[in-house]
Enzyme design. Structure first.
Site, PDB file in Angstrom:
ATOM      1  N   GLU A 120       0.832  -1.210   0.000  1.00 37.13           N
ATOM      2  CA  GLU A 120       0.000   0.000   0.000  1.00 37.13           C
ATOM      3  C   GLU A 120       0.866   1.261   0.000  1.00 37.13           C
ATOM      4  OE1 GLU A 120      -3.073  -0.178  -0.600  1.00 37.13           O
ATOM      5  OE2 GLU A 120      -3.881  -2.023   0.274  1.00 37.13           O
ATOM      6  N   HIS A 143      -3.126   1.826   8.132  1.00 35.06           N
ATOM      7  CA  HIS A 143      -4.184   1.086   7.448  1.00 35.06           C
ATOM      8  C   HIS A 143      -4.374  -0.231   8.197  1.00 35.06           C
ATOM      9  CE1 HIS A 143      -6.453  -1.331   4.731  1.00 35.06           C
ATOM     10  NE2 HIS A 143      -5.430  -2.103   4.449  1.00 35.06           N
ATOM     11  N   HIS A 145      -7.643  -3.505   9.351  1.00 33.17           N
ATOM     12  CA  HIS A 145      -8.885  -4.181   8.961  1.00 33.17           C
ATOM     13  C   HIS A 145      -9.789  -4.349  10.192  1.00 33.17           C
ATOM     14  CE1 HIS A 145      -6.251  -6.339   5.642  1.00 33.17           C
ATOM     15  NE2 HIS A 145      -6.418  -5.051   5.386  1.00 33.17           N
TER      16      HIS A 145
HETATM   17  P1  13P Z   1       1.090  -5.532   2.960  1.00 25.16           P
HETATM   18  O1  13P Z   1       1.493  -6.804   3.653  1.00 25.16           O
HETATM   19  O2  13P Z   1       1.727  -5.395   1.600  1.00 25.16           O
HETATM   20  O3  13P Z   1       1.358  -4.330   3.849  1.00 25.16           O
HETATM   21  O4  13P Z   1      -0.485  -5.583   2.679  1.00 25.16           O
HETATM   22  C1  13P Z   1      -1.433  -5.728   3.689  1.00 25.16           C
HETATM   23  C2  13P Z   1      -2.742  -5.083   3.373  1.00 25.16           C
HETATM   24  O5  13P Z   1      -3.553  -4.901   4.271  1.00 25.16           O
HETATM   25  C3  13P Z   1      -3.039  -4.663   1.982  1.00 25.16           C
HETATM   26  O6  13P Z   1      -4.159  -3.857   1.946  1.00 25.16           O
HETATM   27 ZN    ZN Z   2      -5.512  -4.030   3.710  1.00 22.56          ZN
END
Ligand code: 13P
Ligand code: ZN
Length: 271
Positions: A120, A143, A145
């Protein structure tokens, strides 16, 4: 192994804050496998008496676009495919410090080991470029989830402008007080894409510090990584209250408009 952090306490302090937050993300169940990523602008820390090795470990690598405000900037980035739970233990083995080149289109990996940055990176660096351009003091992008917020992004009803902002603000007074710009919405786009980076900046520019990536996660900015995390955590707490009320068999009333206006006044909030 010797680390650049051994002799650079101000830089180490910022990177250890990232490790602390990475641990929280794992504990909360928001960081399955390699899910989520964090970058922080450490240019000031590198500048204040803890300059980094001149010799790069690897690079130059293409960013994918030219980001004029990033000339000579330094960032700590979670590594792609690296796990938050591992980063919490050892941030320099699961992330790296990068330096942007003078052409503003490439970067070198400088320390401690060659850990390619997050997929990202386009969104993260574009947002840092935007923040510097605005003269913002924000240095962190997170970022992740968060399960309940992602769940709420699976229905169109919640994706209309500020529907979710108002609902989440109304669940508990603290959410409006500590996430006072609300939750921007970015429609589903391919993870890691430039389109997602552009849409994220457009949402931040509408005056949000946290944006929801539909059916994927959230992206938050803050003065530091703790502040960015706290806003996500506060919003997700509201989502949990909403979910629990629904699970108890009723639709929560939420605070009234006038109660929320009272909070804005009392805390001198921007919205
Ligand atoms: P990365 O492991 O490349 O940081 O990706 C994780 C992710 O949440 C992609 O949206
Ligand atoms: Zn992600």
């Amino acid at each position: 192994m010797k680390s650049i952090l051994d002799t650079r306490p101000t830089l180490a302090a910022e990177i250890y804050k990232v490790a602390e937050v990475a641990g929280y993300l794992w504990e909360k169940g928001w960081a399955e496998r390699n899910g989520g990523n964090i970058t922080i602008n450490v240019t000031n820390e590198v500048g204040c008496g803890c300059s980094l090795p001149d010799k790069a470990l690897a690079g130059p690598f293409e960013i994918g676009e030219t980001l004029p405000n990033l000339k000579g900037c330094w960032f700590y980035c979670k590594g792609t495919n690296r796990r938050m739970r591992d980063l919490a233990r050892d941030p320099m083995a699961n992330g790296s410090v990068i330096k942007i080149t003078d052409d503003c289109a490439h970067y070198y990996i400088v320390a401690d080991t060659v850990v390619p940055p997050t997929s990202e990176l386009p969104s993260h660096l574009a947002v840092h470029n935007y923040l510097i351009g605005k003269g913002s003091s924000y240095k962190a992008c997170v970022h992740t989830h968060p399960t309940q917020l992602v769940a709420m992004s699976h229905t169109d009803a919640f994706l209309k402008k500020d529907v979710l902002t108002k609902l989440l603000w109304s669940m508990i007074p603290e959410t409006k007080a500590y996430c006072p710009r609300g939750l921007g919405i970015v429609p589903y786009m391919l993870p890691g894409s430039k389109a997602l980076a552009d849409a994220t900046i457009a949402a931040i520019d509408e005056d949000y510090d946290v944006v929801l990536w539909e059916k994927h996660g959230v992206f938050a900015i803050g003065e530091d990584v703790i502040e960015a995390f706290d806003m996500i955590d506060t919003l997700n707490k509201s989502a949990l209250i909403y979910r629990d009320a629904r699970a108890m068999g009723f639709i929560p009333d939420g605070m009234t408009e006038s109660q929320m206006a009272e909070i804005s006044k009392a805390f001198n909030l921007p919205k």
